[in-house]
Scaffold this active site. Structure first.
Site, PDB file in Angstrom:
ATOM      1  N   MET A   1     -17.883 -37.291 -17.713  1.00  0.00           N
ATOM      2  CA  MET A   1     -16.994 -36.655 -16.732  1.00  0.00           C
ATOM      3  C   MET A   1     -17.461 -35.260 -16.302  1.00  0.00           C
ATOM      4  SD  MET A   1     -14.219 -38.524 -15.893  1.00  0.00           S
ATOM      5  CE  MET A   1     -12.620 -37.712 -15.968  1.00  0.00           C
TER       6      MET A   1
ATOM      7  N   HIS B   1     -17.118 -34.911 -11.882  1.00  0.00           N
ATOM      8  CA  HIS B   1     -15.661 -35.050 -11.859  1.00  0.00           C
ATOM      9  C   HIS B   1     -14.963 -33.794 -12.376  1.00  0.00           C
ATOM     10  CE1 HIS B   1     -11.630 -36.358 -13.023  1.00  0.00           C
ATOM     11  NE2 HIS B   1     -11.771 -37.353 -12.178  1.00  0.00           N
ATOM     12  N   ASP B   2     -15.380 -33.359 -13.573  1.00  0.00           N
ATOM     13  CA  ASP B   2     -14.763 -32.161 -14.169  1.00  0.00           C
ATOM     14  C   ASP B   2     -15.614 -30.921 -13.900  1.00  0.00           C
ATOM     15  OD1 ASP B   2     -12.881 -33.879 -15.129  1.00  0.00           O
ATOM     16  OD2 ASP B   2     -13.459 -33.718 -17.239  1.00  0.00           O
ATOM     17  N   SER B   3     -16.639 -31.076 -13.065  1.00  0.00           N
ATOM     18  CA  SER B   3     -17.535 -29.941 -12.815  1.00  0.00           C
ATOM     19  C   SER B   3     -17.706 -29.808 -11.307  1.00  0.00           C
ATOM     20  CB  SER B   3     -18.865 -30.156 -13.545  1.00  0.00           C
ATOM     21  OG  SER B   3     -19.439 -31.393 -13.157  1.00  0.00           O
TER      22      SER B   3
END
Ligand SMILES: *[C@@H]1O[C@H](CO)[C@@H](O)[C@H](O)[C@H]1NC(C)=O
Ligand SMILES: *[C@@H]1O[C@H](CO)[C@@H](O)[C@H](O)[C@H]1NC(C)=O
Ligand SMILES: *[C@@H]1O[C@H](CO)[C@@H](O)[C@H](O)[C@H]1NC(C)=O
Ligand SMILES: *[C@@H]1O[C@H](CO)[C@@H](O)[C@H](O)[C@H]1NC(C)=O
Ligand SMILES: *[C@@H]1O[C@H](CO)[C@@H](O)[C@H](O)[C@H]1NC(C)=O
Ligand SMILES: *[C@@H]1O[C@H](CO)[C@@H](O)[C@H](O)[C@H]1NC(C)=O
Ligand SMILES: *[C@@H]1O[C@H](CO)[C@@H](O)[C@H](O)[C@H]1NC(C)=O
Length: 406
Positions: A211, A216-218
């Site tokens: 992720m 997505h989380d970056s």
């Protein structure tokens, strides 16, 4: 999509524990350790010649608009060494329906990222590949062990998101997850390097970074760096590059109110020299991933949206498939592909029936539906909405009969 919800299936998983699709859903550290000790891992090998490539590796990144993606220096570096697909569209929002659509030819109304299990009677590209003896596998970064079916697995050091089920297309289908030998080829990315060393990589593979790695989380900078770091050494690795085509793309674009177009890059030693550095602006969707594989290896079809999808041009040039232009009643710029129509996975409104595949013998390519699909669905009263047309529906332009009933 950033939301998540409690996987309700887990609550009664123990009562159906004997079924393979439910044996590996537990996510607690101790359960994972116990299952990892006995879970099966396989690396089947095959060498079936294709018309345009002998191996395909599909890499999906997350949630980035087209212009942001092509503006990233590392993705641009890869794009210069391959073909840019500038007309590649996602099929809806959020993430999970895009992943599941890319192997089954529909997202069955899904408009969420919850825990899902598609009925065993829904076939995927995996059935088509196995029918012709073509090896396949998935490599999911940070999946704790082969065949893990849990909703997610967090980083054990810092608790951050690592592996998520919603980015694993095959695990959502019980036609896959109900078979131990199929679970055994759904592996983590460490196994990719083992298979690379052993020269036991499959001919079809789907690769999901974690992720953080996938953006997505970056952000796109992190995802671009990860992707170049992963792909660049493989470009000169003969164990990987054996008439190999790599597709790098995104599940969906970031901004919901604009059209859901994403970047696609084709790279690898299967890309003909004269096409390196070019752009192909044909209309493609995630369904083109299935159609391209069908054309390359002369596979049967799923009888769903794979049948009408354009085959990537570099492959169509060799298989004789005709590329078509969007010519729907609704013009392409007015199609946003940003919401889902009704279906079995759609919590809103009615029409929760599984649509049946179109079993017609006539299609644009001449390829026919897989005999086992025909056998399962012939005579079934399920509604059929798959036309052989290129034009794909969206939530605002649903397939006939599947308008949401609220
Ligand atoms: C990757 O999967 C293998 C096979 O199930 C397992 O032994 C290994 O611990 C996993 N690696 C990681 C980093 O989770
Ligand atoms: C994701 O993968 C990268 C390597 O690809 C690793 O450095 C990182 O620790 C992993 N997990 C998280 C949460 O970033
Ligand atoms: C790689 O090959 C070695 C030697 O044949 C074998 O012991 C090992 O299990 C193989 N690894 C994988 C991941 O298949
Ligand atoms: C899809 O895009 C259209 C046009 O911008 C917008 O009107 C609509 O609200 C969007 N739908 C969703 C679910 O965001
Ligand atoms: C999403 O796709 C649209 C239309 O294809 C494109 O114009 C746009 O650049 C993409 N999103 C953003 C914010 O760039
Ligand atoms: C497939 O499964 C769904 C859901 O259980 C069911 O409604 C449908 O009748 C099944 N179709 C076939 C052909 O078995
Ligand atoms: C099924 O496919 C055939 C041939 O491709 C087409 O003529 C027919 O209209 C399709 N059926 C539906 C319900 O769209």
């Amino acid at each position: 999509m950033r939301c998540s919800s409690i996987p309700s299936v887990l609550l009664f998983a123990s009562s159906v524990a004997a079924q393979a699709e439910n044996i590996y859903t537990a996510t607690a550290t101790s359960d994972v350790a116990q299952a990892a000790a006995t879970a099966k891992t396989l690396s089947p090998v095959s060498h079936v010649k294709g018309k345009a490539f002998d191996r395909i590796a599909i890499i999906w990144l997350e949630n980035t608009d087209y212009d942001m993606a092509i503006g990233d220096p590392n993705l641009a570096w890869l794009a210069e060494r391959g073909i840019v697909l500038s007309g590649y569209h996602s099929v809806t929002h959020p993430s999970q329906p895009n992943y599941i659509a890319s192997i089954a030819g529909d997202y069955f109304g899904m408009q969420h990222d919850d825990f899902n299990q598609a009925d065993k009677n829904v076939s995927t590209v995996i059935d088509l590949l196995e029918d012709k003896g073509i090896s396949w596998g998935e490599y999911q970064e940070d999946m704790p062990y082969s065949g893990f079916e849990g909703f997610e697995y967090v980083n054990q050091q810092n608790g951050k998101n690592d592996y998520v089920r919603k980015h694993n297309p095959a695990i959502n289908y019980n036609s896959v997850a109900s078979k131990i030998d199929r679970l055994a080829v759904i592996k983590n990315l460490t196994m990719f390097y083992k298979d690379l060393e052993n020269e036991t990589l499959p001919q079809w593979m789907f690769i999901t970074p974690n992720m953080t790695s996938d953006g997505h989380d970056s952000d796109i900078t992190t995802a671009g760096a990860w992707t170049r770091n992963f792909v660049e050494p493989l470009l000169n690795d003969k164990r990987f590059m054996q008439n190999t085509l790599v597709l790098i793309t995104f599940d969906e674009n970031e901004t919901y109110t604009i059209q859901n177009r994403v970047l696609g890059i084709l790279i690898g030693d299967a890309v003909p020299q004269h096409l390196v550095g070019t752009t192909d602006d044909s209309y493609y969707t995630h369904y083109s991933e299935i159609a391209t594989v069908e054309a390359n290896w002369d596979l049967h079809t799923l009888g769903r949206f794979d049948v009408g999808a354009n085959v990537f041009k570099l492959v169509a040039d060799k298989t004789g498939d005709k590329l078509r232009q969007w010519s729907g009643k609704v013009e392409l710029p007015s199609m946003y592909f940003n919401s889902s129509y009704a279906g079995p996975f759609n919590e809103d409104g009615g029409n929760h029936r599984y649509p049946g595949p179109n079993l017609s013998k006539v299609g644009p390519s001449g390829r026919t539906v897989l005999p086992s699909i025909e056998k399962a669905w012939r005579g079934n009263p399920a509604p059929v909405y798959y036309t052989p047309d290129l034009e794909t529906p969206d939530g605002q332009h649903p397939p006939t009969g599947y308008e949401p009933v609220v």
